[in-house]
Structures are given as C-alpha cells and as structure tokens.
Design a protein around this motif. Structure first.
Motif, PDB file in Angstrom:
ATOM      1  N   ARG A  58       2.806   9.957  -9.887  1.00  0.00           N
ATOM      2  CA  ARG A  58       1.987  10.144 -11.096  1.00  0.00           C
ATOM      3  C   ARG A  58       1.354  11.524 -11.124  1.00  0.00           C
ATOM      4  O   ARG A  58       1.195  12.110 -12.186  1.00  0.00           O
ATOM      5  CB  ARG A  58       0.875   9.091 -11.149  1.00  0.00           C
ATOM      6  N   ASN A  59       0.990  12.033  -9.966  1.00  0.00           N
ATOM      7  CA  ASN A  59       0.281  13.314  -9.901  1.00  0.00           C
ATOM      8  C   ASN A  59       1.219  14.510  -9.772  1.00  0.00           C
ATOM      9  O   ASN A  59       0.745  15.635  -9.611  1.00  0.00           O
ATOM     10  CB  ASN A  59      -0.713  13.299  -8.733  1.00  0.00           C
ATOM     11  N   GLU A  85       2.065   1.767  -3.479  1.00  0.00           N
ATOM     12  CA  GLU A  85       0.975   2.275  -4.316  1.00  0.00           C
ATOM     13  C   GLU A  85       0.765   3.775  -4.091  1.00  0.00           C
ATOM     14  O   GLU A  85       0.571   4.532  -5.042  1.00  0.00           O
ATOM     15  CB  GLU A  85      -0.330   1.529  -4.016  1.00  0.00           C
ATOM     16  N   ARG A  86       0.814   4.215  -2.816  1.00  0.00           N
ATOM     17  CA  ARG A  86       0.643   5.634  -2.520  1.00  0.00           C
ATOM     18  C   ARG A  86       1.780   6.449  -3.125  1.00  0.00           C
ATOM     19  O   ARG A  86       1.552   7.534  -3.667  1.00  0.00           O
ATOM     20  CB  ARG A  86       0.574   5.862  -1.006  1.00  0.00           C
ATOM     21  N   GLU A 106       1.241   6.735  -6.843  1.00  0.00           N
ATOM     22  CA  GLU A 106       0.167   7.686  -7.114  1.00  0.00           C
ATOM     23  C   GLU A 106       0.674   9.120  -6.932  1.00  0.00           C
ATOM     24  O   GLU A 106       0.376  10.001  -7.743  1.00  0.00           O
ATOM     25  CB  GLU A 106      -1.009   7.424  -6.160  1.00  0.00           C
ATOM     26  N   LYS A 165       0.836  -1.207   0.000  1.00  0.00           N
ATOM     27  CA  LYS A 165       0.000   0.000   0.000  1.00  0.00           C
ATOM     28  C   LYS A 165       0.873   1.261   0.000  1.00  0.00           C
ATOM     29  O   LYS A 165       0.551   2.246  -0.673  1.00  0.00           O
ATOM     30  CB  LYS A 165      -0.940   0.020   1.212  1.00  0.00           C
TER      31      LYS A 165
END
Length: 154
Positions: free
Chosen positions: A81-82, A74-75, A78, A71
């Motif tokens: 990506r942003n 994944e964070r 993310e 997790k």
C-alpha cells in the motif's frame, strides 16, 4: 596538483572496483528464491524453538503459525500500500540531489566540482559499506534469550 589528480583517479578506480556487478534476471531470481527459502527456514526454526521453550501443544503451534502467517500477510499488504508514497519520496530526493548538483556546478569551478563529487561518492561508498556491515551484524540475535524458569524476586 599531480597529487590531487592522482587521488581523484584512485578514488574513481576504487569506486569502480567496489561497484556492484549487474546480475542477469536469472541470477536475481535465483537469489530471491534463495533468500525466500532462508527466511522460511528461519521462521520454521523460530517456531520450533518456541514449541520447545514454551512446551506448546500441536494445536498451539498451529495457532501460533496461523497468527504469524496472518501478521506477515498484513505487513506485506501495508508495504504494498505504501509503495507509491515510497516511490514519490525517492523521486523527490533524487530531484533535490540533481538540484544540489546543478547549484554546486554553478558555484564551483570544474576542478573543485570534480573533487567535491569524488569526496561525496567516497563518503557514500563508506555509508554503503557501513550499512552492509550492520546488516551482517543483524544476523546475530539482538535480544536476550527467553527465560524458561521463573526467577525469584528479591
């Protein structure tokens, strides 16, 4: 008039005194490593507490740790990506602020503009300090402790 100039000077010197110091790359890297180490220790402490509170087996601890690691990855993905979106928003906000400054310069006389700018900078400094205070208050747990026994319902 003298009071106005004196107050502007005091605000200016106060903001200079409160300004963050520029750190060398080595200092920034050391601080980053220290923060990372603290974060890892918090994660380990949290896992140890879960193991104790929930009476987890070694296999369960390994699975929980794997889940938390997945997790976290994944964070981070993310967040990465942003990054472009965040940078674009920051640039847009900066452009809007420059436009606001230019418009205020055209409306106000130089003395009024300096006072307005000093007031704005003082308010910004207050917000920074409030955010810093909130950040330090966040060190304390903001949730209720887990219950270890089932409480009877009425």
């Amino acid at each position: 008039m003298k009071k106005l100039i004196l107050s502007i000077a005091l605000v200016g010197f106060g903001s200079l005194a409160m300004a963050q110091q520029n750190h060398t790359p080595e200092q920034r890297e050391a601080k980053r490593a220290e923060m990372q180490q603290k974060m890892q220790q918090k994660q380990k402490d949290h896992l140890d507490k879960m193991q104790k509170d929930l009476n987890l087996s070694k296999d369960q601890v390994a699975k929980v740790q794997a889940l938390q690691d997945r997790k976290r990855a994944e964070r981070k993905a993310e967040f990465d990506r942003n990054k472009d979106v965040r940078m674009a928003k920051m640039k847009e906000m900066k452009d809007k602020r420059v436009q606001m400054d230019n418009e205020m310069k055209s409306i106000l006389n130089p003395e009024q503009y300096k006072k307005w700018e000093a007031d704005r900078n003082a308010k910004m400094e207050q917000r920074k300090m409030a955010m810093k205070d909130r950040k330090h208050k966040g060190d304390r747990p903001h949730h209720k402790p887990m219950r270890t026994a089932v409480e009877p319902t009425k």
